[in-house]
Design a protein around this motif. Structure first.
Motif, PDB file in Angstrom:
ATOM      1  N   ILE A 126       0.832  -1.207   0.000  1.00 18.47           N
ATOM      2  CA  ILE A 126       0.000   0.000   0.000  1.00 18.47           C
ATOM      3  C   ILE A 126       0.865   1.255   0.000  1.00 18.47           C
ATOM      4  CG2 ILE A 126      -1.518   1.341   1.512  1.00 18.47           C
ATOM      5  CD1 ILE A 126      -2.983  -1.319   2.102  1.00 18.47           C
ATOM      6  N   LEU A 127       1.952   1.246   0.765  1.00 19.98           N
ATOM      7  CA  LEU A 127       2.862   2.402   0.752  1.00 19.98           C
ATOM      8  C   LEU A 127       3.532   2.556  -0.607  1.00 19.98           C
ATOM      9  CD1 LEU A 127       4.517   2.227   4.298  1.00 19.98           C
ATOM     10  CD2 LEU A 127       2.763   3.815   3.486  1.00 19.98           C
ATOM     11  N   LEU A 128       3.883   1.446  -1.244  1.00 17.35           N
ATOM     12  CA  LEU A 128       4.479   1.533  -2.580  1.00 17.35           C
ATOM     13  C   LEU A 128       3.463   2.061  -3.591  1.00 17.35           C
ATOM     14  CD1 LEU A 128       6.501  -1.822  -2.662  1.00 17.35           C
ATOM     15  CD2 LEU A 128       7.392   0.498  -2.346  1.00 17.35           C
ATOM     16  N   ILE A 129       2.205   1.680  -3.439  1.00 17.10           N
ATOM     17  CA  ILE A 129       1.164   2.215  -4.315  1.00 17.10           C
ATOM     18  C   ILE A 129       1.010   3.714  -4.088  1.00 17.10           C
ATOM     19  CG2 ILE A 129      -1.313   2.165  -4.822  1.00 17.10           C
ATOM     20  CD1 ILE A 129      -1.247  -0.828  -4.102  1.00 17.10           C
ATOM     21  N   ALA A 130       1.025   4.121  -2.812  1.00  6.89           N
ATOM     22  CA  ALA A 130       0.931   5.554  -2.507  1.00  6.89           C
ATOM     23  C   ALA A 130       2.099   6.319  -3.116  1.00  6.89           C
ATOM     24  CB  ALA A 130       0.878   5.757  -0.998  1.00  6.89           C
ATOM     25  N   ASP A 131       3.278   5.723  -3.094  1.00  5.22           N
ATOM     26  CA  ASP A 131       4.454   6.322  -3.747  1.00  5.22           C
ATOM     27  C   ASP A 131       4.180   6.522  -5.234  1.00  5.22           C
ATOM     28  OD1 ASP A 131       6.903   6.938  -4.894  1.00  5.22           O
ATOM     29  OD2 ASP A 131       7.985   5.295  -3.951  1.00  5.22           O
ATOM     30  N   ALA A 132       3.606   5.499  -5.864  1.00  7.50           N
ATOM     31  CA  ALA A 132       3.391   5.551  -7.314  1.00  7.50           C
ATOM     32  C   ALA A 132       2.354   6.588  -7.720  1.00  7.50           C
ATOM     33  CB  ALA A 132       2.976   4.170  -7.814  1.00  7.50           C
ATOM     34  N   VAL A 133       1.343   6.844  -6.875  1.00  8.30           N
ATOM     35  CA  VAL A 133       0.245   7.726  -7.290  1.00  8.30           C
ATOM     36  C   VAL A 133       0.388   9.160  -6.798  1.00  8.30           C
ATOM     37  CG1 VAL A 133      -1.328   5.761  -7.362  1.00  8.30           C
ATOM     38  CG2 VAL A 133      -1.230   7.172  -5.304  1.00  8.30           C
ATOM     39  N   THR A 134       1.386   9.438  -5.946  1.00 11.83           N
ATOM     40  CA  THR A 134       1.492  10.796  -5.397  1.00 11.83           C
ATOM     41  C   THR A 134       2.564  11.639  -6.073  1.00 11.83           C
ATOM     42  OG1 THR A 134       2.971   9.967  -3.652  1.00 11.83           O
ATOM     43  CG2 THR A 134       0.608  10.156  -3.129  1.00 11.83           C
ATOM     44  N   ASP A 135       3.225  11.102  -7.084  1.00 18.27           N
ATOM     45  CA  ASP A 135       4.167  11.873  -7.896  1.00 18.27           C
ATOM     46  C   ASP A 135       5.216  12.586  -7.044  1.00 18.27           C
ATOM     47  OD1 ASP A 135       5.280  12.838 -10.235  1.00 18.27           O
ATOM     48  OD2 ASP A 135       3.983  14.614 -10.294  1.00 18.27           O
ATOM     49  N   GLY A 136       5.899  11.816  -6.196  1.00 23.26           N
ATOM     50  CA  GLY A 136       7.025  12.363  -5.447  1.00 23.26           C
ATOM     51  C   GLY A 136       6.699  12.877  -4.065  1.00 23.26           C
ATOM     52  N   VAL A 137       5.408  12.959  -3.692  1.00 20.86           N
ATOM     53  CA  VAL A 137       5.081  13.385  -2.326  1.00 20.86           C
ATOM     54  C   VAL A 137       5.646  12.384  -1.322  1.00 20.86           C
ATOM     55  CG1 VAL A 137       3.187  13.803  -0.712  1.00 20.86           C
ATOM     56  CG2 VAL A 137       3.034  14.640  -3.059  1.00 20.86           C
ATOM     57  N   LEU A 138       5.482  11.093  -1.638  1.00 20.40           N
ATOM     58  CA  LEU A 138       6.077  10.010  -0.842  1.00 20.40           C
ATOM     59  C   LEU A 138       7.046   9.256  -1.730  1.00 20.40           C
ATOM     60  CD1 LEU A 138       6.161   8.000   1.621  1.00 20.40           C
ATOM     61  CD2 LEU A 138       4.302   6.775   0.478  1.00 20.40           C
ATOM     62  N   ARG A 139       8.239   8.997  -1.186  1.00 21.24           N
ATOM     63  CA  ARG A 139       9.218   8.199  -1.924  1.00 21.24           C
ATOM     64  C   ARG A 139       9.708   7.078  -1.016  1.00 21.24           C
ATOM     65  NH1 ARG A 139      10.937  13.239  -2.427  1.00 21.24           N
ATOM     66  NH2 ARG A 139      12.936  12.864  -1.388  1.00 21.24           N
ATOM     67  N   VAL A 140       9.515   5.860  -1.474  1.00 19.59           N
ATOM     68  CA  VAL A 140       9.965   4.677  -0.735  1.00 19.59           C
ATOM     69  C   VAL A 140      10.916   3.916  -1.642  1.00 19.59           C
ATOM     70  CG1 VAL A 140       9.273   2.597   0.508  1.00 19.59           C
ATOM     71  CG2 VAL A 140       7.732   4.569   0.452  1.00 19.59           C
ATOM     72  N   ASP A 141      12.131   3.681  -1.175  1.00 18.10           N
ATOM     73  CA  ASP A 141      13.181   3.149  -2.044  1.00 18.10           C
ATOM     74  C   ASP A 141      12.899   1.725  -2.522  1.00 18.10           C
ATOM     75  OD1 ASP A 141      14.402   5.543  -1.763  1.00 18.10           O
ATOM     76  OD2 ASP A 141      16.054   4.833  -0.479  1.00 18.10           O
ATOM     77  N   ASN A 142      12.325   0.872  -1.662  1.00 18.94           N
ATOM     78  CA  ASN A 142      12.049  -0.511  -2.069  1.00 18.94           C
ATOM     79  C   ASN A 142      11.064  -1.147  -1.091  1.00 18.94           C
ATOM     80  OD1 ASN A 142      13.606  -1.442   0.242  1.00 18.94           O
ATOM     81  ND2 ASN A 142      15.461  -1.032  -0.967  1.00 18.94           N
ATOM     82  N   PHE A 143      10.750  -2.405  -1.358  1.00 19.74           N
ATOM     83  CA  PHE A 143       9.763  -3.096  -0.532  1.00 19.74           C
ATOM     84  C   PHE A 143      10.213  -3.204   0.923  1.00 19.74           C
ATOM     85  CE2 PHE A 143       8.135  -6.959   1.438  1.00 19.74           C
ATOM     86  CZ  PHE A 143       6.766  -6.795   1.288  1.00 19.74           C
ATOM     87  N   GLY A 144      11.494  -3.473   1.131  1.00 22.37           N
ATOM     88  CA  GLY A 144      11.982  -3.607   2.505  1.00 22.37           C
ATOM     89  C   GLY A 144      11.756  -2.357   3.322  1.00 22.37           C
ATOM     90  N   TRP A 145      12.041  -1.199   2.743  1.00 24.03           N
ATOM     91  CA  TRP A 145      11.804   0.055   3.463  1.00 24.03           C
ATOM     92  C   TRP A 145      10.302   0.275   3.679  1.00 24.03           C
ATOM     93  CZ3 TRP A 145      15.477   1.761   6.186  1.00 24.03           C
ATOM     94  CH2 TRP A 145      16.806   1.714   5.759  1.00 24.03           C
ATOM     95  N   ALA A 146       9.495  -0.132   2.713  1.00 20.96           N
ATOM     96  CA  ALA A 146       8.048   0.007   2.863  1.00 20.96           C
ATOM     97  C   ALA A 146       7.538  -0.835   4.030  1.00 20.96           C
ATOM     98  CB  ALA A 146       7.351  -0.399   1.570  1.00 20.96           C
ATOM     99  N   LEU A 147       8.075  -2.057   4.164  1.00 18.85           N
ATOM    100  CA  LEU A 147       7.660  -2.919   5.263  1.00 18.85           C
ATOM    101  C   LEU A 147       8.074  -2.328   6.606  1.00 18.85           C
ATOM    102  CD1 LEU A 147       6.379  -5.569   6.144  1.00 18.85           C
ATOM    103  CD2 LEU A 147       8.605  -6.680   5.838  1.00 18.85           C
ATOM    104  N   LEU A 148       9.303  -1.837   6.688  1.00 24.01           N
ATOM    105  CA  LEU A 148       9.756  -1.206   7.928  1.00 24.01           C
ATOM    106  C   LEU A 148       8.922   0.032   8.242  1.00 24.01           C
ATOM    107  CD1 LEU A 148      13.652  -1.483   7.690  1.00 24.01           C
ATOM    108  CD2 LEU A 148      12.154  -2.598   9.342  1.00 24.01           C
ATOM    109  N   ALA A 149       8.600   0.800   7.204  1.00 27.17           N
ATOM    110  CA  ALA A 149       7.801   2.008   7.418  1.00 27.17           C
ATOM    111  C   ALA A 149       6.420   1.656   7.964  1.00 27.17           C
ATOM    112  CB  ALA A 149       7.671   2.784   6.110  1.00 27.17           C
ATOM    113  N   SER A 150       5.816   0.584   7.446  1.00 33.93           N
ATOM    114  CA  SER A 150       4.493   0.196   7.946  1.00 33.93           C
ATOM    115  C   SER A 150       4.553  -0.196   9.421  1.00 33.93           C
ATOM    116  CB  SER A 150       3.933  -0.952   7.099  1.00 33.93           C
ATOM    117  OG  SER A 150       4.687  -2.138   7.278  1.00 33.93           O
ATOM    118  N   LEU A 151       5.652  -0.824   9.837  1.00 33.28           N
ATOM    119  CA  LEU A 151       5.804  -1.189  11.253  1.00 33.28           C
ATOM    120  C   LEU A 151       6.037   0.041  12.122  1.00 33.28           C
ATOM    121  CD1 LEU A 151       7.984  -4.417  10.899  1.00 33.28           C
ATOM    122  CD2 LEU A 151       5.539  -4.269  11.352  1.00 33.28           C
TER     123      LEU A 151
END
Length: 674
Positions: A97-122
């Motif tokens: 979901i965070l990676l999807i948010a990265d894709a649709v917000t045009d740079g508002v959120l930037r997540v480098d990869n899935f691992g960072w997205a998982l850590l961010a969700s925690l």
């Protein structure tokens, strides 16, 4: 219960459930909290970037929208091993979901990869938990999700006929609960008493004061021939254990007679035995349900926040255990139990994972209108075994349970039928340094050096929850291990520990040996046991006198209730002779049943396994269980002795509320053990 609707039953009264309102202010607070949590995640994780707080609020809105869609879709899948596969899928979805948010917000959120997205969700989950504690959590979202799941699975009953929810607190004694309510550690239950909606009643356990025997009696109406947590069936040289799935299934097969507490549409949540329920989760006697698609977990998995929140709280619980253990060592707290190995993980599993799964299951059951639900919460019992009866982290586990009971109470108003709530315990606990801590050797070693010949196999492998949860998660993950060996045909002597109750089986005969045979074949054994300062009594069968209780300075003949010298059962309950006489009649009672001493002045005994707070025998709070029940549901006069008597009371209440053809076990009236 003042926070819920008044429950009133009558032909002219129609039950009208409320609808959980979507309140704007809590929704706004949740949105702002998620935005703050996202900013914190971006501040501490180098692989996550958010351009501003306004950008964080935009991302929070997108995450909330996606969470309302994706986890419920995943929860609706018919997955085998639902608990594990569903948990992993939702955890992956939270990161996606965070990676999807990265894709649709045009740079508002930037997540480098899935691992960072998982850590961010925690991290977001962890910060959200802290904020929820500070501002107060709103649990209507959990109820709305439970209602959606109920509509998809089908509402079972929308009726004025009341349902009943039984919430069992494993191992909590009445005196401990009373003090906890007085001291603010169980505020919801204390309020129920203060408001007059509930009353407290005490019941006394059977000799085997442990969950297997108690739940067999409470849920099935009989616990005959369950003499301890573990016992040996000498004719087949088989070791039976009250936490092994195969053995629990066999116990249920032997004792189920159609009068189970949960017959006719009930649900079992987190129990050793099912009570003949229609639907189960984490029920040891029906572990095969964990391998298949089990819709009982859908309410938990459909809330996307549950998975990351539970994982964060699990990690926090493990950290709390480590710090509590270190503090106990630094302060030289005594008695002090073993708290290493995998125990911190087991504590986290019971205090977070299992507890939250069961609460979610109960809420969904209520929203579906199930007529009866029985749920066991083992976190207090587990922490008490290792930390102590009323120490800070033990009472904190109780406070959290009380908090969840408040959540169940608040959910009643939204259910399609009125519900009564009954809280009860299956036994209590007694505290004291273990037999081995006091002597430097175990009961098995004492027996072995007192034998004329033969070697001893000692089995006292910790508390029942370690076994129960281990089996449950083994089945739920599909990683079944080879069953521990239960064939004891090649053993000379088997010594078992069940709290402060010990069992000695001499395997030289496939029947119970008499006292006279024991004295002839092993002349030092009985004297060594009865004269030991930390042994209170021995139960043996004499060919001449029948059931005999031996103490260091006296004998009690149970068949004719006669005492010579000092009564070995004097320090125990006045009903102890009844309990021992009943157990002596079991087919698989041990050759020698051994009870530890009990010092009423110090309020302590000692376990024959390495648990500083224990249960399984008699002496102290371990036999003093309770029932916290609605005031209008009456308890019969006189003492309530034995778990089967509790079954009669609870089944009678269900019959009173719901009518129908429910039966109660007439052979075990109140006031008669078992």
């Amino acid at each position: 219960m003042s926070s819920g609707p008044e429950l009133s039953y009558g032909a002219s009264t129609a039950w009208k459930p409320e609808r959980p309102r979507l309140r704007l202010f809590p929704l706004l607070l949740s949105w702002l909290a998620t935005g703050v949590a996202l900013m914190v995640a971006a501040g501490v994780l180098p692989g996550v970037h958010i351009d501003s707080f306004w950008g964080a609020l935009l991302v929070a809105a997108i995450v909330a929208a996606l969470n309302a869609i994706i986890p419920p879709l995943l929860a609706a899948l018919r997955l085998p091993l639902t608990l594990v596969l569903g948990f992993l899928l939702v955890l992956i979805a939270d990161a996606a979901i965070l990676l999807i948010a990265d894709a649709v917000t045009d740079g508002v959120l930037r997540v480098d990869n899935f691992g960072w997205a998982l850590l961010a969700s925690l991290v977001v989950a962890a910060v959200s938990v802290v904020i929820a504690v500070l501002i107060g959590a709103d649990d209507t979202s959990s109820i709305r999700i439970a209602q959606r799941i109920a509509r998809r699975q089908g509402v079972i009953a929308s009726t004025d006929v009341p349902g009943i929810v039984f919430l069992e607190i494993d191992g909590l004694a009445l005196p401990v609960l009373s003090r906890a309510m007085r001291d603010g550690n169980a505020p919801n239950m204390a309020r129920w008493l203060a408001d007059g909606t509930h009353r407290l009643a005490e019941w006394e356990t059977d000799l085997s004061s442990q969950t297997g025997a108690s739940q067999a009696g409470i849920l099935l109406g009989s616990n005959e021939d369950i003499s301890a947590f573990r016992w040996v069936e000498k004719e087949t040289a088989t070791l039976m254990t009250c936490s092994a799935p195969q053995d629990c299934a066999e116990i249920e097969r032997r004792h189920a007679t159609g009068i189970g507490l949960l017959v006719d549409g009930g649900a079992s949540r987190g129990n050793l035995l099912s009570g003949e329920a229609e639907d189960v989760i984490l029920t040891v006697s029906r572990m095969e349900a964990e391998k298949r698609s089990n819709p009982g977990y859908r309410g938990f998995l459909a809330n996307g926040d549950n998975v990351t929140r539970t994982l964060v709280l699990f990690i926090w619980e493990v950290i709390l255990e480590w710090t509590s253990a270190l503090r106990a060592i630094r302060r030289d707290v005594r008695p002090r139990g073993h708290r290493g190995g995998i125990y911190p993980l087991m504590r986290g599993a019971l205090c977070v994972f299992v507890r939250d799964l069961i609460v979610s299951g109960v809420l969904t059951d209520m929203m579906r209108g199930r007529p009866a639900v029985y749920a066991t919460f083992s976190s207090y019992d587990e922490v008490a075994h290792h930390s102590g009866l009323e120490r800070a982290d033990t009472l904190e586990a109780l406070r959290k349970l009380d908090d969840h009971f408040g959540q169940v109470e608040r959910a009643r108003r939204y259910a399609p039928r009125p519900y009564e709530i009954v809280v009860l315990s299956d036994h209590g606990q007694t505290q004291g340094a273990t037999f081995k801590q006091r002597n430097g050797y175990g009961l098995d070693e004492l027996v072995e050096r007192s034998l004329a010949r033969g070697a001893v196999e000692g089995i006292a492998g910790g508390d029942e929850q370690n076994s129960m949860v281990g089996h449950a998660f083994t089945e739920a993950t599909g990683t079944r291990k080879k069953r521990p060996k239960n064939d004891v045909s090649d053993r000379d002597v088997v010594v078992l520990g069940s709290g402060n109750l010990g069992l000695v089986y001499l395997m030289e005969e496939r029947r119970r040996l008499t006292l006279e045979e024991l004295e002839e074949r092993h002349p030092q054994l009985v004297p060594a046991l009865r004269e030991h300062p930390h042994v209170g009594w021995l139960l043996v069968r004499s060919s001449e006198h029948g059931a005999v209780v031996l103490g260091a300075r006296g004998v009690r003949y149970l068949d004719d209730d006669r005492v010579e010298g000092d009564d070995p059962l004097a320090p125990f309950s006045p009903h102890a002779p009844q309990h021992l006489l009943r157990t002596d009649g079991f087919e698989h009672v041990a050759d020698i049943m051994v009870g530890s001493f009990y010092d009423a002045d110090l309020d302590e005994g000692c376990a024959f396994e390495e648990l500083i707070s224990f249960h399984g025998g008699i002496g102290g709070f371990q036999t003093r269980a309770f029932i916290l029940h609605p005031s209008h549901l009456e308890v019969p006069p006189g003492p309530i002795l034995g778990a089967a008597s509790v079954h009669g009371i609870l089944a009678g209440w269900r019959q009173q509320l719901q009518g129908g053809g429910m039966q109660t076990p007439a052979e075990h009236p109140v006031g008669q053990p078992g």
